[in-house]
Every structure is written in C-alpha cells, then in structure tokens.
Design an enzyme around this catalytic site. Structure first.
Site, PDB file in Angstrom:
ATOM      1  N   ASP A  23      18.953 -30.866   2.030  1.00 46.12           N
ATOM      2  CA  ASP A  23      18.140 -30.629   3.233  1.00 46.12           C
ATOM      3  C   ASP A  23      18.912 -30.938   4.514  1.00 46.12           C
ATOM      4  O   ASP A  23      19.609 -31.945   4.597  1.00 46.12           O
ATOM      5  CB  ASP A  23      16.927 -31.574   3.216  1.00 46.12           C
ATOM      6  CG  ASP A  23      15.946 -31.258   2.101  1.00 46.12           C
ATOM      7  OD1 ASP A  23      14.770 -31.558   2.271  1.00 46.12           O
ATOM      8  OD2 ASP A  23      16.387 -30.738   1.045  1.00 46.12           O
ATOM      9  N   ASN A  63      11.035 -25.378   0.571  1.00 42.70           N
ATOM     10  CA  ASN A  63       9.618 -25.275   0.868  1.00 42.70           C
ATOM     11  C   ASN A  63       9.342 -25.160   2.370  1.00 42.70           C
ATOM     12  O   ASN A  63       8.267 -24.702   2.785  1.00 42.70           O
ATOM     13  CB  ASN A  63       8.809 -26.422   0.250  1.00 42.70           C
ATOM     14  CG  ASN A  63       9.196 -27.773   0.818  1.00 42.70           C
ATOM     15  OD1 ASN A  63      10.364 -28.127   0.871  1.00 42.70           O
ATOM     16  ND2 ASN A  63       8.199 -28.539   1.238  1.00 42.70           N
ATOM     17  N   HIS A  64      10.327 -25.519   3.175  1.00 46.99           N
ATOM     18  CA  HIS A  64      10.138 -25.360   4.615  1.00 46.99           C
ATOM     19  C   HIS A  64      10.559 -23.994   5.124  1.00 46.99           C
ATOM     20  O   HIS A  64      10.393 -23.696   6.311  1.00 46.99           O
ATOM     21  CB  HIS A  64      10.893 -26.466   5.383  1.00 46.99           C
ATOM     22  CG  HIS A  64      10.115 -27.738   5.462  1.00 46.99           C
ATOM     23  ND1 HIS A  64       9.373 -28.100   6.570  1.00 46.99           N
ATOM     24  CD2 HIS A  64       9.927 -28.724   4.552  1.00 46.99           C
ATOM     25  CE1 HIS A  64       8.785 -29.265   6.343  1.00 46.99           C
ATOM     26  NE2 HIS A  64       9.104 -29.667   5.125  1.00 46.99           N
ATOM     27  N   HIS A 110      14.961 -31.952  -1.516  1.00 47.10           N
ATOM     28  CA  HIS A 110      13.522 -32.110  -1.284  1.00 47.10           C
ATOM     29  C   HIS A 110      13.055 -33.543  -1.016  1.00 47.10           C
ATOM     30  O   HIS A 110      12.031 -33.759  -0.383  1.00 47.10           O
ATOM     31  CB  HIS A 110      12.763 -31.540  -2.489  1.00 47.10           C
ATOM     32  CG  HIS A 110      11.306 -31.246  -2.274  1.00 47.10           C
ATOM     33  ND1 HIS A 110      10.798 -30.676  -1.151  1.00 47.10           N
ATOM     34  CD2 HIS A 110      10.252 -31.439  -3.090  1.00 47.10           C
ATOM     35  CE1 HIS A 110       9.493 -30.526  -1.276  1.00 47.10           C
ATOM     36  NE2 HIS A 110       9.129 -30.975  -2.453  1.00 47.10           N
ATOM     37  N   SER A 162       2.342 -17.224  23.320  1.00 43.54           N
ATOM     38  CA  SER A 162       2.697 -17.492  24.706  1.00 43.54           C
ATOM     39  C   SER A 162       2.731 -18.985  24.991  1.00 43.54           C
ATOM     40  O   SER A 162       3.227 -19.422  26.007  1.00 43.54           O
ATOM     41  CB  SER A 162       1.672 -16.838  25.626  1.00 43.54           C
ATOM     42  OG  SER A 162       0.385 -17.383  25.337  1.00 43.54           O
ATOM     43  N   GLU A 182     -10.623 -19.900  23.475  1.00 41.20           N
ATOM     44  CA  GLU A 182      -9.834 -20.154  22.268  1.00 41.20           C
ATOM     45  C   GLU A 182      -9.774 -21.644  21.979  1.00 41.20           C
ATOM     46  O   GLU A 182      -9.807 -22.081  20.831  1.00 41.20           O
ATOM     47  CB  GLU A 182      -8.407 -19.600  22.440  1.00 41.20           C
ATOM     48  CG  GLU A 182      -8.353 -18.083  22.401  1.00 41.20           C
ATOM     49  CD  GLU A 182      -6.992 -17.549  22.811  1.00 41.20           C
ATOM     50  OE1 GLU A 182      -6.305 -18.216  23.623  1.00 41.20           O
ATOM     51  OE2 GLU A 182      -6.624 -16.463  22.343  1.00 41.20           O
ATOM     52  N   ASP A 198      -5.325 -20.204  36.124  1.00 41.52           N
ATOM     53  CA  ASP A 198      -5.997 -19.056  35.513  1.00 41.52           C
ATOM     54  C   ASP A 198      -6.883 -19.464  34.341  1.00 41.52           C
ATOM     55  O   ASP A 198      -7.319 -18.636  33.564  1.00 41.52           O
ATOM     56  CB  ASP A 198      -4.960 -18.022  35.055  1.00 41.52           C
ATOM     57  CG  ASP A 198      -3.982 -18.637  34.064  1.00 41.52           C
ATOM     58  OD1 ASP A 198      -3.090 -17.914  33.599  1.00 41.52           O
ATOM     59  OD2 ASP A 198      -4.109 -19.846  33.753  1.00 41.52           O
ATOM     60  N   GLU A 227       1.546 -29.167  26.603  1.00 40.83           N
ATOM     61  CA  GLU A 227       1.066 -30.196  27.523  1.00 40.83           C
ATOM     62  C   GLU A 227      -0.128 -30.932  26.944  1.00 40.83           C
ATOM     63  O   GLU A 227      -0.232 -32.138  27.032  1.00 40.83           O
ATOM     64  CB  GLU A 227       0.633 -29.554  28.851  1.00 40.83           C
ATOM     65  CG  GLU A 227       1.734 -29.526  29.880  1.00 40.83           C
ATOM     66  CD  GLU A 227       1.287 -28.792  31.132  1.00 40.83           C
ATOM     67  OE1 GLU A 227       2.112 -28.072  31.701  1.00 40.83           O
ATOM     68  OE2 GLU A 227       0.117 -28.951  31.519  1.00 40.83           O
TER      69      GLU A 227
END
Lengths: 725, 163
Positions: free
Chosen positions: A186, A247-248, A483, A664, A671, A704, A711
């Site tokens: 890894d 697995n990642h 792993h 974005s 949301e 907006d 943040e």
C-alpha cells in the site's frame, strides 16, 4: 576499548580512566540492576505501542465498516423506494456506472484534444507515446510540487485505460538471475514513500520489474501523482510493471477517504471527467500477479472459495465498485418489481447471500478476548426474501424520514442508460463478485477456518488451513498480500506461507511504522528493505516515537469518546441506578466498549484516559466534561444535532459528495436539506426541518445560497486541545 | 474481625486475578488462553514486576507446558498471583538506580560515555544484546556532547513508572 577511540574532549587521558577498576562484584550488581530496570521500561513501552496500534487500527476499521453500512443503506433505498424523481436521482447516479453505452462513446467523452494548454502553464509538457524521459520529467515536476495539466492527465489516463483493457485478470511474471523483482504494498497517496523506494531500489526498467500491490490512493495527499507515475511507468514498460487492484481502487471508497476530494480540489474544471475515467481504469486493473507459477501476489488475500481459474476467466471490469454484489431481479413484497438489472451494483438475495441481522451489542463478556475478529456489526437486511410484514412499516418510516414520496409506483424496468454489453446479472456474477471481494478485502487470522470479515465489512478472515488448501490447489508456495499496516513494514504469518507487505511508512502517525518492499530472485526467497520517510523520524528510535504516536492515538480516541457523549452517559447511567454520579472502573470499561464497540483493552487504557479515579470509582459526568475537546465556533440551538454531526462526519461528507453530481464542491440549500434527510433515514433518527434550517443559517452561505462542502466540513471538525499529553 | 480480614483478602485476590487476566489477554492471539513463552517477561513487566532474566527463566520453567513454547493461563494464574501477593519482584527505588549508575561512573562525572556504558551493559550482569544496546544509546545519548546524563535518564524513565 583503548586509547584514541573516544570522541570526547573532556578527559584527555582516556586510557587511564578505563583502567581504574571497580570491585567486580559491585559492578556486576550495578549492571544487573540497571539492566533489569531498563528492560522493564522497554517492555512497558512495547505494551503501549501495541495498545496504540490497536487504537488506530480499530478506528480505521470502524470507519471502513461505516462506509460499507452507508453504501448498503443507499442500496436499500434504491431497492425499495420507487423513484420520486429528484430525490432518488440524488443518489441513483452512483449506481449507474455505465452512463454511455459503448467504449467508442466513452472515448469521445474522455477526449483531451480540445483542452488547450495555456502559455502560462509552467508544469511539465508530455509527448506520447510515453517515454522514460517523460516519466522522469513527471517525477521531477511532482517533486517540485508542480501540477500536471488536465489535458496531459486525461491523455495518460486514456492510454492507460487502453492498455489495461488488453491485460489479463492475472499477470504472470517470470523472475530470473538477471532480473530480480520488486514488490511494493500500500502507498495510500504518500508520494515521499514511492520516491524513497525508487531512490533506494532504482526506477522500473527492463531489468528491474516491479509489482505494485494496490491501494495507491486515498488518505495521503498525492494519490493522483502516484497514479500518474505508476501509469507512466506502466505505459513505458508494460511487461515489467504490474499493478494489482486494491480495495481502495474503488470510487465509492474514494468518496470517503479523500481521493475524490483530492482530484476535485486539484482539477476544478476537468475533475469530474478525470474521476470517471479513473473509475473505468480501476475496474480494469488486474486482480493478481503470479510469479514463476509459485508466488501469488494479491492485495487483500483469499478465502475458502478462492479459485484462480474462475478469477482468470471473469470479466473483471463488470465490477466497478466491489462494495455490493451485482443485483438479481426478484419481486418485492408488493409484487412490484423493485428495479432491475439496470443497477449493476445493487444487492440481491440470490444464491443464498443472506446477511443476518446481528445484534448491536457485543456479545462477548466484559474483559474478554480482544483479538478475535470482532463481529458486532449490524448488517442491514438486503434481501427481498427476508422482508416480513413489520418491515413494511419500517420501509414507510424510512421513506418518510428520507422525504420521499409516500406512494409506490411501478418502476420503469430499464433505463436507456444501461449498458447492453452486460445484460442481466446472474448467479455467476454473484459468485464472481465474491471472488473479487475476497481477493481485495480479506485478512488472515491465526485460527483455522474462514468467515465473513465483519469488522471491515467486506471479504473474509481466513486461517492457516485455508492457506494450505488454496496454495496447494494451485501448486503455489507463498502468498504475498498487503492491506494491513504493519509496524515493521512486513510480517509473516501462517507458518511463513503468507507475507504482508506494506509500503506506506508513518501511516497512522509520524513514527507509527516503517514501510518496506520486497526483492525477490529466482529462488523466490523474499528479502526486505525497510524505510521511514521523514527527516525527524529517522533520528528517533521506533520506541521513542511510541510516545508521539500514542499521544496521537489517544487524541483520536478521545474524539471518538466525545462524539459518543450522550450514548456513553446513557450507558454509564445504567450502572448507576441510584444516580450517585459515580461508577466503578470495571463498569466504565464495560459501558465504554458497549457504546464504542472498538474491541479495545479499556482497562489498560484507563490510566491514559481517566485522570481521577478515587477508590476505583469514576465521576463519569466530570470525566466526559474533561475530555478536553473544544467544540467549533458555529453554535446551533439544538445540541443533539451537533453530536450527530461529529459522529457522522465522514458519512455526511460522503453523502454531500454523492449529491454533488457536477462535482463543483458546492451544494444548494435544498441539497443540503436532502443530505440531512438521507442521513437521518440511515441513522433512523428524526431530524426536523427547523433544526436543519437553523443549522444552515448558522453557516456563512455564499451569496448565491450555496454551501461549500469543504468549508462546511472544516467548520465542524473537532479540535482536541488537551494539554496533558 | 477475622471474617473482615478474610473477605478483604479475597477481594484483594480477585483484583489481582483481574489484573493478571488483563495483562495476559493482549498476548493471547488465538484466544485459547495461551501465550508464547517469549512474552512472559513482557507480561510480568507490565504487571509492575522487575524480575531479572534469571527470575523470568525460573518462572517460565514452572509454568511452561512441557517445552511446547506456550504457557497456559491455568498455570500462569496461580504462579503469577503468588508473585504479586509476595511482591517478589518489587520496583527498584530511584535512589538505588542512581547509586548503580554512580558505581559505574567512577570519577563521578555525572555522565557516562557511550563506550563505558556499552562495556558494562554488554559484558556484565545479564548482558544486553546489540539491539538492546543500540536502542538505549540512540534514545538517551546527548547528541551534542555524546554522553549519557544518567540522572536525566533516570528522571525520564521514572516519570513513566507505575504509581
């Protein structure tokens, strides 16, 4: 000993000094005393180190378990909730992994040709086909912390994708006298470690083959740079560089563990495209490497059903995310068809893959073994065949909490989005899926046998008998896997038939562990090279760094305790029926384990966590107050939601990122509200709209009306200001 | 009265048993109530005992399962309980350690050179292995002056000591 050896300038006549004799018996006694005393100190350090290790590992695995639970929850929603258009679509897209049908269409989507590289760009310029010089240039640039332009990123990734598609599921490699092979474990985005390996061992070349055994990404902050370098070398030396999937290498895991965030942070405009292409690349990474027909190299491990012939035959790229088995059509309780083959990664009860609902409480008695793989996971029921009438109500409740439509509707059976190439999932796919999950997620255990790895939530724990069986079946002599982080970078088990290799040094914390890699010649005897990538670290002995690492682990643990405050107090109060405000230390340990379920030796940890214990009793309210975690500034009227937020920090972030479909980094208030609805449904909690609105208002919205995910998450990150460490 | 004393003793033994179990567990990897014989020293140290290597060997001889390399809790428990009740390997008082270092520091300089310490630690008593020696030197040698200030060393190590 003799003259002239000393570096000291304090005593000029060193020879004389040494010849002054001490009565022998006295000297011996003194030496004995000092040795005895010092060895005790060292042994206690070792105990602390192991304890610290357990802390980090438990928290890490609990996090993985969490992620899988969340993903299963989404699957559950998908299976049982009919689309109320916008809400379901919030998350349905993560299950639709083949939005465009054919590879040709994909090629168009990923085309880099229209992307202009501006004159102001001062990073490296690449030409294709890729050359050794190109990769070197890339490495130099990354060392100088430059960023590769999106155009070139897409170009490298495109070429890599094309190459990977012609590679088999299992790489077969030969080693001979002039060509020793190097095997790395890894890396987890830790570029310094990769560069250190190349520095010590040399770069990949025709004479220097390499195997990289998965988990290149997540956690560290240079996952993308590592990928680009590895892919670069793969393109230049396709016969000498071998990459195994870990697995990642899974976009769902990446949502939680930082890779998605890294890519979007570095590439604001093209990040989404890059991530999509990486999804494909990950699914096309080979699953294993076999050296000289004798040594199997795979990321996680094996299980008692591992069959390399099946692994070699399958269409590995079907399994874009390995977190859930492929879905099989079956009717719901109502006779409605709850979705169909369009959701490739949804779950099903096929071939008896039932998951039993386990009780939340740890059934082992207090003070019992901490070393058995822990089984206290609550698995959500996923199979339609398991539903009974009372679950109908649960379904309704879940839907209500999630803010979905109340009415069932017929689902359209097939999206135009599905990939015709794959057709309907079958039982075979379920079986194949299990092969992959076992290869990528399993861990070895000391006892014989094989059972589900409930701690991580995926793959198996397998014993030495299974190792013998599987190696024997395929005429192999050694299994090399990764792993799991190891103190010394590597570790043998199962009578030296299984070897774990881990190449990310200082994984949990500065000084926590060394990284290592393997060199192997035709005799197939592994040789290890260890290292630790950090200037300060190298000067410390491993034991000195115990203190540092331990403080860090305890910080992490205190955070876990803090976020479970309410539950802890509740558990403590169960042992304090008369409300005296104090409980015994034994009860403290029992209650804490009951709530946190980390399987840690709380009695051993107690002195580090509890300052004041009079006569074996602890004032638990005060103790919790003294955990010295400061809460971040934004204050919300409803304190319980703060606790939910801390506890579910990662879950929240994952959901945010899923909802943020255009990547974005911003989500709207609506949301935001939806995220909380989903989370509350997952946790089976009530969270009122008012609380959510309050929470939103306490944030400093952009003008907006959108919220910056980063943040927001930062604002609610806990800070530990404990001074007594 | 006698009853009180007895019940207090029993309570004491219970506490000791719990301590021993807690110390044993982390090394019982296969959950079979057995540990590797090589961990016995560490377990004893973790119970705040200060045996010599000879003491440890003697103890192991008593409790090991006929040279299988493992020790079962059934035998470990009574033997260890006895050790704790008798306080057989008590901690070393700070003053004694200080005296021991002073013995080695013939000129009473207040510090030892690495070579001096090495000579004693690796040639006398129950000698350190090279690894143990390297560890001690790396961890505790004053970098600038290349000497070991033993009072500082003692302070550092006893700050960690069991209370």
């Amino acid at each position: 000993m003799g003259c002239g050896m000393g570096k000291s300038r304090i005593q000029p006549n060193k020879c004389d000094r040494v010849s002054i004799s001490v009565p022998a018996a006295t000297a011996i006694r003194a030496a004995l005393l000092i040795q005895r005393w010092y060895r005790q100190y060292v042994a206690r350090l070792e105990m602390r180190r192991r304890c610290t290790w357990n802390i980090f590992q438990s928290i890490e695995y609990a996090g993985e378990q969490d992620q899988i639970k969340l993903y299963h929850f989404f699957g559950f929603l998908m299976d049982h909730f009919t689309p109320a258009s916008s809400e379901r679509n919030l998350i349905s897209h993560i299950f639709r992994e083949n939005e465009v049908c054919r590879d040709a269409d994909w090629e168009r989507y990923f085309c880099y040709k229209d992307i202009e590289v501006p004159h102001s760009y001062c990073g490296p310029h690449l030409t294709f086909p890729m050359t050794f010089c190109g990769v070197s240039k890339l490495m130099e640039a990354f060392k100088l912390k430059q960023q590769l332009h999106a155009r070139y990123v897409l170009q490298i990734l495109g070429e890599t994708w094309r190459l990977l598609r012609i590679l088999p599921n299992i790489n077969h490699v030969s080693v001979c006298h002039t060509k020793e092979i190097t095997i790395c474990g890894d890396l987890h985005g830790q570029l310094e470690d990769l560069l250190l390996i190349f520095y010590k061992n040399g770069l990949p070349s025709c004479e220097k083959p390499y195997v990289f055994n998965g988990d290149f990404v997540d956690r560290g902050k240079n996952s993308l740079e590592i990928l680009l370098i590895l892919f670069g070398f793969l393109l230049v030396y396709p016969n000498e560089v071998h990459l195994n999937r870990g697995n990642h290498e899974d976009h769902i895991v990446n949502l939680r563990y930082g890779f998605t965030k890294e890519v979007l942070g570095k590439y604001r405009v093209h990040g989404k495209k890059i991530l999509k292409l990486l999804q494909k690349i990950f699914s096309w990474l080979p699953l294993a490497t076999v050296i000289n027909h004798k040594v199997l190299v795979v990321h996680g491990g094996i299980s008692d059903s591992t069959d390399l012939d099946t692994v070699a035959r399958m269409d590995r790229h079907r399994y874009v995310s390995v977190l859930r088995p492929p879905k099989v059509i079956r009717p719901t309780l109502n006779g409605n068809r709850a979705g169909s083959g369009k959701d490739e990664d949804a779950s099903g009860p096929a071939e008896g893959r039932r998951r039993r609902v386990r009780s939340l409480t740890n059934t082992s008695a207090p003070g019992q073994r901490n070393n058995i793989p822990r089984r206290s996971l609550h698995n959500l029921p996923t199979g339609g065949a398991q539903l009974n009438c009372s679950v109908e109500d649960e379904l309704k409740e879940r839907r209500r909490l999630a803010g979905f439509d109340q009415t069932y509707r017929e689902v359209k059976t097939l999206d135009s989005d599905s990939d015709p190439e794959f057709g309907e999932p079958t039982e075979t796919h379920g079986h194949e899926w299990k092969q992959i999950v076992d290869l990528l997620w399993s861990d070895p255990m000391p006892q014989n046998g094989c059972f589900s790895n409930e701690v991580r939530g995926g793959g198996c724990y397998w014993g030495p008998d299974v190792t013998e069986e599987v190696l024997g079946k395929h005429n192999l002599q050694l299994l090399i896997r990764s792993h799991e982080c190891k103190q010394d970078g590597y570790e043998f088990c199962h009578n030296r038939r299984v070897l774990t290799i881990f190449s990310a040094s200082n994984y949990y914390e500065v000084g926590s562990n060394r990284g290592a890699y393997i060199r192997m010649g035709p005799d197939l005897v592994p040789h290890f090279i260890q290292y630790q990538a950090s200037r300060t670290c190298r000067e410390l002995t491993l034991r000195q760094s115990v203190g540092w690492t331990e403080r860090s682990a305890l910080r992490a643990l205190r955070q876990q305790l803090f976020v479970h405050k309410s539950d802890l107090v509740g558990a403590f109060q169960e042992f304090d029926p008369n409300n005296t405000g104090v409980i015994s230390l034994r009860h403290w340990a029992t209650a804490t384990e009951r709530v946190l379920k980390l399987g840690l030796p709380w009695r051993v940890l107690r002195p580090q966590l509890i300052n004041r214990a009079q006569h074996g009793m602890v004032d638990y309210q005060q103790w919790i107050r003294e955990l010295s975690i400061t809460e971040p500034k934004p204050e919300v009227s409803d304190t319980s939601i703060m606790e939910t937020m801390y506890k579910n920090h990662s879950n929240l972030e994952t959901i945010f990122r899923i909802i943020d479909t255009d990547h974005s980094g911003l989500i709207s208030f609506e949301e935001f509200r939806q995220t909380w609805k989903l989370l509350s449904s997952h946790l089976k909690m009530e969270i009122s709209d008012k609380v959510i609105t309050d929470l939103a208002q306490s944030m400093d919205f952009n003008k907006d009306g959108s919220i910056d995910i980063n943040e927001f998450m930062e604002a609610f990150r806990l800070a530990d200001l404990s001074t007594h460490s | 009265m006698a009853e009180d004393i007895e019940s207090e003793e029993n309570e004491n033994i219970l506490v000791i048993h719990r301590k021993i179990t807690a110390a044993f567990e982390p090394f019982d990897y296969e959950s079979k109530n057995t540990v590797d014989v090589r961990e016995i020293g560490t377990i004893m140290y973790s119970l705040d005992c200060f045996p010599t290597q000879a003491d440890i060997r003697e103890f192991i001889a008593e409790v090991e399962e006929n040279s299988s390399g493992t020790v079962h809790l059934d035998r470990f428990m009574p033997a260890m309980t006895k050790v704790l009740l008798e306080n057989k390997f008590p901690p070393i008082p700070r003053s004694k350690i200080f005296q021991a270092f002073k013995v080695l520091d013939k000129e009473q300089k207040g510090f030892l050179e690495p070579e001096e310490l090495t000579k004693f630690m690796m040639e006398e008593g129950e000698p350190f292995t090279q690894e143990e020696m390297d560890e001690m030197l790396t961890a505790h040698t004053n970098r600038k002056e290349n000497v070991i200030y033993y009072d500082k060393l003692i302070n550092k190590l006893t700050a960690d000591a069991p209370k």
